[in-house]
Enzyme design. Structure first.
Site, PDB file in Angstrom:
ATOM      1  N   ASN A  48     -10.323  23.113  36.080  1.00  0.00           N
ATOM      2  CA  ASN A  48     -11.670  22.537  35.980  1.00  0.00           C
ATOM      3  C   ASN A  48     -12.686  23.568  35.493  1.00  0.00           C
ATOM      4  O   ASN A  48     -13.892  23.348  35.587  1.00  0.00           O
ATOM      5  CB  ASN A  48     -12.129  22.003  37.345  1.00  0.00           C
ATOM      6  CG  ASN A  48     -11.216  20.911  37.842  1.00  0.00           C
ATOM      7  OD1 ASN A  48     -10.802  20.054  37.073  1.00  0.00           O
ATOM      8  ND2 ASN A  48     -10.885  20.942  39.127  1.00  0.00           N
ATOM      9  N   HIS A 134     -13.929  10.630  45.803  1.00  0.00           N
ATOM     10  CA  HIS A 134     -13.062  11.764  46.168  1.00  0.00           C
ATOM     11  C   HIS A 134     -12.734  11.773  47.665  1.00  0.00           C
ATOM     12  O   HIS A 134     -13.541  11.323  48.493  1.00  0.00           O
ATOM     13  CB  HIS A 134     -13.799  13.057  45.791  1.00  0.00           C
ATOM     14  CG  HIS A 134     -12.956  14.281  45.864  1.00  0.00           C
ATOM     15  ND1 HIS A 134     -13.015  15.154  46.918  1.00  0.00           N
ATOM     16  CD2 HIS A 134     -12.036  14.774  45.010  1.00  0.00           C
ATOM     17  CE1 HIS A 134     -12.165  16.152  46.701  1.00  0.00           C
ATOM     18  NE2 HIS A 134     -11.561  15.955  45.555  1.00  0.00           N
ATOM     19  N   GLU A 178     -19.705   9.142  42.671  1.00  0.00           N
ATOM     20  CA  GLU A 178     -19.567  10.339  41.831  1.00  0.00           C
ATOM     21  C   GLU A 178     -20.184   9.991  40.486  1.00  0.00           C
ATOM     22  O   GLU A 178     -20.156   8.821  40.082  1.00  0.00           O
ATOM     23  CB  GLU A 178     -18.084  10.676  41.627  1.00  0.00           C
ATOM     24  CG  GLU A 178     -17.392  11.157  42.880  1.00  0.00           C
ATOM     25  CD  GLU A 178     -15.891  11.400  42.645  1.00  0.00           C
ATOM     26  OE1 GLU A 178     -15.513  11.890  41.576  1.00  0.00           O
ATOM     27  OE2 GLU A 178     -15.125  11.084  43.555  1.00  0.00           O
ATOM     28  N   SER A 182     -13.417  12.170  39.263  1.00  0.00           N
ATOM     29  CA  SER A 182     -12.548  13.329  39.077  1.00  0.00           C
ATOM     30  C   SER A 182     -11.179  13.003  38.509  1.00  0.00           C
ATOM     31  O   SER A 182     -10.585  13.817  37.820  1.00  0.00           O
ATOM     32  CB  SER A 182     -12.393  14.064  40.404  1.00  0.00           C
ATOM     33  OG  SER A 182     -11.806  13.222  41.369  1.00  0.00           O
ATOM     34  N   ASP A 207     -22.325  12.691  43.805  1.00  0.00           N
ATOM     35  CA  ASP A 207     -21.476  13.881  43.696  1.00  0.00           C
ATOM     36  C   ASP A 207     -21.319  14.198  42.211  1.00  0.00           C
ATOM     37  O   ASP A 207     -20.720  13.420  41.464  1.00  0.00           O
ATOM     38  CB  ASP A 207     -20.122  13.566  44.362  1.00  0.00           C
ATOM     39  CG  ASP A 207     -19.146  14.739  44.310  1.00  0.00           C
ATOM     40  OD1 ASP A 207     -19.224  15.542  43.366  1.00  0.00           O
ATOM     41  OD2 ASP A 207     -18.288  14.825  45.207  1.00  0.00           O
ATOM     42  N   HIS A 210     -18.121  17.063  38.650  1.00  0.00           N
ATOM     43  CA  HIS A 210     -17.536  17.174  37.302  1.00  0.00           C
ATOM     44  C   HIS A 210     -18.553  16.931  36.196  1.00  0.00           C
ATOM     45  O   HIS A 210     -18.171  16.722  35.040  1.00  0.00           O
ATOM     46  CB  HIS A 210     -16.361  16.200  37.183  1.00  0.00           C
ATOM     47  CG  HIS A 210     -15.253  16.540  38.138  1.00  0.00           C
ATOM     48  ND1 HIS A 210     -14.280  17.472  37.859  1.00  0.00           N
ATOM     49  CD2 HIS A 210     -15.015  16.110  39.406  1.00  0.00           C
ATOM     50  CE1 HIS A 210     -13.464  17.582  38.897  1.00  0.00           C
ATOM     51  NE2 HIS A 210     -13.895  16.766  39.857  1.00  0.00           N
ATOM     52  N   LYS A 241     -16.237  24.473  39.496  1.00  0.00           N
ATOM     53  CA  LYS A 241     -15.653  23.790  38.330  1.00  0.00           C
ATOM     54  C   LYS A 241     -16.333  24.343  37.062  1.00  0.00           C
ATOM     55  O   LYS A 241     -16.053  25.474  36.693  1.00  0.00           O
ATOM     56  CB  LYS A 241     -15.766  22.288  38.525  1.00  0.00           C
ATOM     57  CG  LYS A 241     -15.068  21.888  39.854  1.00  0.00           C
ATOM     58  CD  LYS A 241     -14.953  20.426  40.059  1.00  0.00           C
ATOM     59  CE  LYS A 241     -14.557  20.075  41.486  1.00  0.00           C
ATOM     60  NZ  LYS A 241     -13.225  20.528  41.894  1.00  0.00           N
TER      61      LYS A 241
HETATM   62  C1  PLP Z   1     -15.697  14.796  43.042  1.00  0.00           C
HETATM   63  C2  PLP Z   1     -15.359  15.970  43.877  1.00  0.00           C
HETATM   64  N1  PLP Z   1     -16.108  16.235  44.965  1.00  0.00           N
HETATM   65  C3  PLP Z   1     -15.847  17.279  45.759  1.00  0.00           C
HETATM   66  C4  PLP Z   1     -14.798  18.133  45.495  1.00  0.00           C
HETATM   67  C5  PLP Z   1     -14.514  19.284  46.414  1.00  0.00           C
HETATM   68  O1  PLP Z   1     -15.045  20.452  45.883  1.00  0.00           O
HETATM   69  P1  PLP Z   1     -14.449  21.876  46.260  1.00  0.00           P
HETATM   70  O2  PLP Z   1     -13.227  22.061  45.426  1.00  0.00           O
HETATM   71  O3  PLP Z   1     -15.549  22.831  45.917  1.00  0.00           O
HETATM   72  O4  PLP Z   1     -14.139  21.865  47.711  1.00  0.00           O
HETATM   73  C6  PLP Z   1     -14.012  17.916  44.370  1.00  0.00           C
HETATM   74  C7  PLP Z   1     -12.895  18.853  44.078  1.00  0.00           C
HETATM   75  O5  PLP Z   1     -11.907  18.593  43.542  1.00  0.00           O
HETATM   76  C8  PLP Z   1     -14.281  16.804  43.543  1.00  0.00           C
HETATM   77  O6  PLP Z   1     -13.529  16.532  42.482  1.00  0.00           O
END
Ligand code: PLP
Length: 387
Positions: A48, A134, A178, A182, A207, A210, A241
């Site tokens: 990422n 997620h 989101e 993801s 969120d 990405h 990321k």
């Molecule tokens: C949409 C989303 N939120 C939160 C996270 C979690 O983030 P972190 O990897 O910093 O714990 C991810 C990680 O893959 C994600 O894709």
């Protein structure tokens, strides 16, 4: 132990067993597989690190500078003695990027989501959550103890039907989405969701894990690109990321951030991020602000890869972002294709249930600025030959 063993056996049979692949990073988006299939060098399509900032000289230099200046660790939680001037600077930068009054840093995106959601809603409240959110959002919802109401992925009409039917039964309501999903790489219809948040008097949390650094004129994400920042109560995202570092943040009103400092348990009871990590994130944010060419270059590469696939006869939706899902369906077949690609020097992860819904196993190609034209063309050609 017997139960655990039989669970693992079931996963093996279904092709959903998770295993770690050991890698050596060779730089510039290349990895060498260590262990099974040892020695195979691959172009990495699983990372990422979209803007290739983990290796950017400025990011490394700032990380090193603060490591040497302030030491390896923060030493304590923020509310103890771990609160550094660097945290304040990074929080101001993130607030500015997201067009909010204040920012708050968390140890990771997982910690942010499991800390913020339970701080905002509780027993007599409801959370309206996109079905494909997620796992960290789901875990946050579970911890909150609120009623969790899932709406169909990217379907504001379904959300509205549920709000009309159920919103009145609850005290507070939170909508969580989101902005770029993801595992599907698709984009949330944020203006429609923001409209519903206002109409049904809900809080809205987005969120942007990405999207930050990649979308928006200033890299502020989809909330910037869609012009809905003022309607988003909590913009969350990660530094791990596109920003090439580690950790996460939320941006919100000053009052809400103050509230989270008092109520978000994963903030209160966790050691602060270390100086080297904060330094890297600060440098990354500066690059996002001053070098829009970085995201332009990424978008050009994304377009090239999708064009190659489509020109080679690929039919199916490749989505609007740097995350390109190639849906296979069957988990074992997805694994097999990933293995064949690996043998030809392409490292792409087969994402399988329960990370994605049953029957929707896929290869997730994550395009980064490292990928050169020849690599993208070769990857598309080899992939098409296997489908
Ligand atoms: C949409 C989303 N939120 C939160 C996270 C979690 O983030 P972190 O990897 O910093 O714990 C991810 C990680 O893959 C994600 O894709």
């Amino acid at each position: 132990m017997k139960r655990l063993r039989s669970l693992l056996q079931k996963k093996i049979t279904a092709g959903t067993l998770r295993e770690l692949t050991w890698l050596e990073r060779l730089g510039q988006g290349r990895v060498k597989i260590v262990g099974q299939a040892a020695g195979q060098e691959c172009d990495d399509f699983s990372s990422n690190d979209y803007l290739a900032l983990t290796e950017h000289p400025m990011v490394i230099a700032e990380s090193r500078r603060f490591l040497e200046l302030l030491g390896a660790g923060a030493g304590a939680a923020r509310l103890m003695s771990g609160n550094l001037e660097l945290h304040r600077r990074l929080e101001e930068e993130i607030a500015c990027l997201k067009g909010k009054e204040a920012g708050l840093i968390f140890g990771s995106g997982y910690l942010a989501n499991i800390g913020v959601i339970p701080a905002l809603v509780g027993r007599n409240d409801a959370i309206f959550t996109d079905r494909l959110n997620h796992a960290s959002i789901y875990d946050g919802c579970r911890l909150a103890g609120a009623s969790v109401i899932r709406f169909r992925h990217n379907d504001p009409d379904h959300l509205e039907a549920l709000l009309a039917q159920k919103r009145g039964r609850f005290h507070q309501a939170l909508i969580v989405v989101e902005s770029i999903y993801s595992m599907d790489g698709d984009r949330c219809p944020l203006p429609a969701i923001a409209f519903l948040k206002n109409r049904y008097d809900c809080l809205l949390m987005v969120d942007e894990a990405h999207a930050t650094g990649i979308f928006g004129a200033n890299g502020g994400g989809i909330i910037e690109e869609d012009g809905v920042g003022s309607q988003v109560d909590i913009a969350m995202g990660t530094f791990g990321k596109a920003l090439g570092s580690y950790g996460a943040y939320v941006a919100a009103s000053r009052e809400l951030v103050h509230y989270l400092i008092n109520q978000a348990r994963s903030f209160i009871y966790a050691t602060a991020l270390p100086p080297a990590v904060l330094g890297a994130s600060l440098a990354a944010l500066e690059l996002i602000r001053t070098e829009p060419g970085l995201r332009r270059e990424l978008h050009e590469k994304v377009t090239l890869f999708k064009n190659c696939l489509q020109a080679g006869g690929f039919v199916g939706d490749l989505g609007p972002s740097q995350i390109v899902p190639v849906r296979i369906g069957d988990s074992r077949l997805a694994l097999e294709i990933a293995c064949l690609l690996r043998a030809q020097g392409i490292f792409a992860t087969a994402v399988r249930p329960p990370t994605v819904p049953k029957g929707t196993a896929r290869l997730r190609f994550s395009i980064t600025r490292h990928h050169q034209r020849a690599v993208l063309e070769k990857t598309a050609r080899l992939l098409l030959a296997l489908l």
